[in-house]
Design an enzyme around this catalytic site. Structure first.
Site, short mmCIF file in Angstrom:
data_model
loop_
_atom_site.label_atom_id
_atom_site.label_comp_id
_atom_site.label_asym_id
_atom_site.label_seq_id
_atom_site.Cartn_x
_atom_site.Cartn_y
_atom_site.Cartn_z
N GLN A 30 3.10 10.26 0.83
CA GLN A 30 4.61 9.23 0.85
C GLN A 30 5.16 9.64 0.03
O GLN A 30 6.66 9.43 0.20
CB GLN A 30 4.47 8.16 1.19
CG GLN A 30 3.20 7.35 2.65
CD GLN A 30 3.84 6.03 2.46
OE1 GLN A 30 2.15 4.71 2.14
NE2 GLN A 30 4.33 5.60 2.99
N HIS A 88 -3.73 1.27 7.62
CA HIS A 88 -2.86 2.29 7.51
C HIS A 88 -2.47 2.94 6.99
O HIS A 88 -2.05 4.35 7.14
CB HIS A 88 -1.75 0.95 7.49
CG HIS A 88 -0.45 1.87 7.30
ND1 HIS A 88 1.21 1.21 8.18
CD2 HIS A 88 0.38 2.42 6.56
CE1 HIS A 88 1.57 1.30 7.23
NE2 HIS A 88 2.13 2.08 7.39
N GLY A 94 1.14 -1.06 -0.63
CA GLY A 94 -0.02 -0.01 0.47
C GLY A 94 0.77 1.05 0.06
O GLY A 94 1.96 0.88 0.29
#
Ligand code: ZN
Length: 150
Positions: free
Chosen positions: A51, A136, A46
């Site tokens: 990010q 998450h 993922g």
């Protein structure tokens, strides 16, 4: 497609609440492709847009063994968890927190709402690794990292 550099803790973008996506632009379509390539080439299941330095509410997940990846990529814009049931402990890692793994407690089954790769509204249920992965990645959109939950 291009592989993007992944930001690592303590980069401040990882601690920023990401902005909702209001329209599917060609830039976002390219970002999805690049995020998928980055996730696969870094052996992740993922990845969230912050990010790779894009502070927008977009995640990609493909929570299956590496040899099965690429067939069923999950793309979600503006994902929300509308229901969580049960508890599961999973050993998590994160491409933005290299070399750290920890057992994290998450909801075992979730109902998820969002917009798919074509910006169409979707609602579905997920469990197991898929549910953990979505939780998450969604945390990343709220500036949270998995070790905050320990
Ligand atoms: Zn992560």
């Amino acid at each position: 497609m291009a592989r993007l550099p992944i930001l690592t803790h303590p980069n401040p973008v990882l601690r920023t609440i990401a902005a909702p996506v209001t329209a599917l632009t060609p830039e976002l379509v390219k970002l999805v492709e690049d995020m998928a390539e980055t996730m696969y080439s870094d052996d992740g299941v993922g990845l969230a847009a912050p990010q790779v330095g894009a502070s927008v509410r977009l995640i990609v997940c493909d929570p299956v063994p590496a040899e099965q990846q690429g067939k069923d990529l999950l793309v979600l814009f503006n994902p929300e968890i509308t229901l969580g049931k049960g508890e599961v402990e999973w050993e998590e890692g994160c491409l933005s927190v290299p070399d750290v793994n920890a057992w994290v407690t998450r909801a075992e089954r979730i109902t998820v709402k969002g917009l798919d790769h074509a910006f169409k509204p979707v609602t579905f249920e997920a469990e197991g690794l898929k549910a953990v992965c979505i939780q998450h990645e969604l945390d990343h959109l709220d500036g949270k990292l998995f070790f905050d939950r320990l």
